[in-house]
Every structure is written in C-alpha cells, then in structure tokens.
Design a protein around this motif. Structure first.
Motif, PDB file in Angstrom:
ATOM      1  N   GLY A 134       0.717  -1.361   0.111  1.00 11.22           N
ATOM      2  CA  GLY A 134      -0.149   0.065   0.217  1.00 11.22           C
ATOM      3  C   GLY A 134       0.694   1.038   0.100  1.00 11.22           C
ATOM      4  O   GLY A 134       0.327   2.038   0.189  1.00 11.22           O
ATOM      5  N   PHE A 135       2.231   1.643  -0.499  1.00 13.68           N
ATOM      6  CA  PHE A 135       2.509   2.576   0.142  1.00 13.68           C
ATOM      7  C   PHE A 135       2.761   3.254  -0.986  1.00 13.68           C
ATOM      8  O   PHE A 135       2.402   2.883  -2.714  1.00 13.68           O
ATOM      9  N   SER A 136       2.510   4.176  -1.630  1.00 14.91           N
ATOM     10  CA  SER A 136       1.927   5.479  -3.062  1.00 14.91           C
ATOM     11  C   SER A 136       2.899   5.929  -3.831  1.00 14.91           C
ATOM     12  O   SER A 136       4.570   5.802  -3.023  1.00 14.91           O
ATOM     13  N   ASP A 137       2.879   5.985  -4.802  1.00 13.98           N
ATOM     14  CA  ASP A 137       3.831   6.384  -5.149  1.00 13.98           C
ATOM     15  C   ASP A 137       4.888   8.069  -5.170  1.00 13.98           C
ATOM     16  O   ASP A 137       6.058   7.737  -5.069  1.00 13.98           O
ATOM     17  N   GLU A 138       4.431   8.509  -4.205  1.00 14.95           N
ATOM     18  CA  GLU A 138       5.426   9.796  -3.715  1.00 14.95           C
ATOM     19  C   GLU A 138       6.243   9.164  -2.422  1.00 14.95           C
ATOM     20  O   GLU A 138       6.601   9.349  -2.061  1.00 14.95           O
ATOM     21  N   CYS A 178      15.240  15.886   2.222  1.00 13.43           N
ATOM     22  CA  CYS A 178      14.285  14.495   2.454  1.00 13.43           C
ATOM     23  C   CYS A 178      12.697  14.612   3.168  1.00 13.43           C
ATOM     24  O   CYS A 178      12.981  15.528   3.567  1.00 13.43           O
ATOM     25  N   GLN A 179      11.498  14.849   2.656  1.00 12.49           N
ATOM     26  CA  GLN A 179      10.146  15.118   3.137  1.00 12.49           C
ATOM     27  C   GLN A 179       9.834  14.135   3.887  1.00 12.49           C
ATOM     28  O   GLN A 179      10.106  13.232   4.211  1.00 12.49           O
ATOM     29  N   LEU A 180       9.885  15.083   5.209  1.00  9.93           N
ATOM     30  CA  LEU A 180      10.228  13.559   6.277  1.00  9.93           C
ATOM     31  C   LEU A 180       9.218  13.162   6.776  1.00  9.93           C
ATOM     32  O   LEU A 180       7.568  14.381   6.968  1.00  9.93           O
ATOM     33  N   THR A 181       8.611  12.352   6.388  1.00 12.37           N
ATOM     34  CA  THR A 181       7.033  10.841   6.156  1.00 12.37           C
ATOM     35  C   THR A 181       7.539  10.256   7.299  1.00 12.37           C
ATOM     36  O   THR A 181       9.045  10.509   7.932  1.00 12.37           O
ATOM     37  N   ARG A 182       6.856   9.440   8.140  1.00 18.87           N
ATOM     38  CA  ARG A 182       6.677   8.025   9.014  1.00 18.87           C
ATOM     39  C   ARG A 182       8.345   7.296   8.370  1.00 18.87           C
ATOM     40  O   ARG A 182       8.886   6.872   9.069  1.00 18.87           O
ATOM     41  N   HIS A 183       8.210   7.329   7.562  1.00 14.59           N
ATOM     42  CA  HIS A 183       9.121   6.376   6.512  1.00 14.59           C
ATOM     43  C   HIS A 183      10.166   6.373   7.147  1.00 14.59           C
ATOM     44  O   HIS A 183      11.192   6.389   6.828  1.00 14.59           O
ATOM     45  N   THR A 184      10.461   8.239   6.437  1.00 13.66           N
ATOM     46  CA  THR A 184      12.048   8.280   6.583  1.00 13.66           C
ATOM     47  C   THR A 184      12.299   8.620   7.795  1.00 13.66           C
ATOM     48  O   THR A 184      13.419   7.971   8.454  1.00 13.66           O
ATOM     49  N   GLU A 185      11.853   8.747   8.480  1.00 15.62           N
ATOM     50  CA  GLU A 185      11.823   9.188  10.001  1.00 15.62           C
ATOM     51  C   GLU A 185      12.056   7.767  10.596  1.00 15.62           C
ATOM     52  O   GLU A 185      13.271   7.658  11.339  1.00 15.62           O
ATOM     53  N   ALA A 186      11.393   6.476  10.144  1.00 13.30           N
ATOM     54  CA  ALA A 186      11.062   5.365  10.746  1.00 13.30           C
ATOM     55  C   ALA A 186      13.308   4.799  10.124  1.00 13.30           C
ATOM     56  O   ALA A 186      13.987   4.151  11.451  1.00 13.30           O
TER      57      ALA A 186
END
Length: 246
Positions: A190-194, A224-232
């Motif tokens: 379910g990861f988006s293209d973004e 990089c945009q700080l999303t929960r994924h990049t934070e993880a």
C-alpha cells in the motif's frame, strides 16, 4: 497434565506438550511436534510435523535460568522449525502475529520476530536477531547474532548477513550487496508512488552519494520530506550497533 490448552485445539499423534505450555484457542499441533519450556502461544497457530518449540537454547551461557518464549496469533511453523527459549534470567524470545516460518527455519535465543514476516526454508537466525514487520528473508540465509532487519526489507535467498539491513531496502548475495528499494514489496503493502519517490531519494543519498553514514543521515534529514517512513529509516540507522550493509 498441567499444560493448558485452549478451546478447539487439535493435537496430532506422537506430539508432546510440556507442563508449562499455554496454548491458545484454535491452534493445530501436527504429528511428532514438541512444544516445551515456559512457552505461551496465542490463537490460531499451526505447528507442522517435527517442529520443536520452546527448547533450551543452544548457548553455552545458558545455566538453566527461568526464561520464556512468547508467540502471538495466526502463525505457521512449517516442518522441523525450531524456536528456542531465551538466555538470561527473565528474558524472552518473541514471535509476533501472522508470520510464515517455512521448513527448517531456526529462531535462536532472544530473537524478536515482529508481524507479517515471511522467513523461507532453512533460514538460520542466531541469537538476539530482530526482524521487523513485513520483512522477507529468502531461503538458506544465515543471519549473524545481534543483527537487525528493518521493516519491509527484502533479503534474497542464500545471502549472508553480518550487518543490519535498513527498512525498505532490498539486499542479496554472499557477501551481501544492496540492490535498491524493495519497490514491489512496498507497492503490495500500500505504499503510494509519492512514498516510493521519497524513499528512493533517501536511498540515493544513503548509498550513492559517497557520504559516510552519519553524513548521509544528516542530508536525508535536511533534503528529504520527513514522513513516518523516512523518520523510521533514520531512527533505525542511528540505533545500529553493528553498522548497516554498505
């Protein structure tokens, strides 16, 4: 007689369930299965022929202290899987929910397997290994003790892991090589293209920029945009004791 079996548990012929075992409802124990030790198991787990669960650890430091194994719900332990108790007074080996452990998988003392993982045939996890949610480990892969495998990571078959694998990354080989983002696995979850675009940028900084690890993490944080994924991803790298695969 002191083992506790939940509602609708099925136990096949020649299986042995030890005195300190708690087995949740709707579990199926196949033929010639051994479940022993201070082992607590949730609901709807299946143990196939020859599995050995909750045995004493293969660790010379183990001195008979009180240790535990905890297993969640909806796991499949295929033929001849072995999962051992922890070493260290009061410590625990853990397997979460919805995991598939294929034939001859070995989970050593003090390991922590999170949820929704696929661990293929004859994977051997040494002590204190941690496997994150939704990770996949290909068959015949040995994993060094204390190594951490991040969420949604993909390990190709017959790889040899002696360092941490960050989340979302795909690696393969012996010696292991980094092969990019686990794009297919991420899309299936379910990861988006973004999301993929941001993680690919972080990956290029980490593995293609020529920076050392700490410099790369600083650049990911700033560019990089700080999303929960990049934070993880950054949090995982900062916690790495053995260093990440390079």
């Amino acid at each position: 007689p002191s083992a506790r079996l939940g509602h609708n548990v099925k136990v096949g012929p020649n299986s042995v369930i030890g005195p300190d075992v708690v087995l949740g409802p709707d579990c199926v124990v196949g033929t010639s299965v051994l479940i022993e030790g201070r082992t607590t198991i949730g609901r709807n787990n299946r143990f196939f022929h020859g599995a050995a669960i909750g045995c004493e650890p293969q660790d010379k430091k183990f001195g008979g202290e009180t240790t535990y194994l905890e297993i969640g719900d909806n796991n499949d332990f295929r033929e001849c899987c072995t999962v051992h108790l922890a070493t260290g007074e009061g410590d625990m080996t853990r397997v979460g929910d919805n995991n598939l452990l294929m034939a001859y998988v070995h989970i050593a003392h003090n390991c922590h397997i999170h949820d929704n993982t696929i661990i293929a045939n004859a994977v051997n996890l040494a002590g204190h290994v941690e496997v994150g949610n939704n990770a996949t480990i290909g068959g015949l892969t040995p994993v060094h003790q204390i190594v951490r495998i991040g969420a949604f990571a993909f390990i190709g078959g017959a790889s040899r892991l002696s360092q941490d694998v960050p989340p979302f990354i795909k690696v393969a080989g012996s010696p292991v090589e980094v092969r990019g983002i686990n794009s297919i696995g991420l899309k299936r979850n379910g990861f988006s293209d973004e999301d993929l675009k941001i993680l690919k940028k972080a990956y290029r900084i980490l593995y293609r920029s020529g920076l050392n690890v700490s410099q790369a993490v600083d650049r990911i944080a700033s560019e990089c945009q700080l999303t929960r994924h990049t934070e993880a991803l950054m949090a995982f790298i900062r916690r790495s004791d053995r260093g990440i695969v390079r």
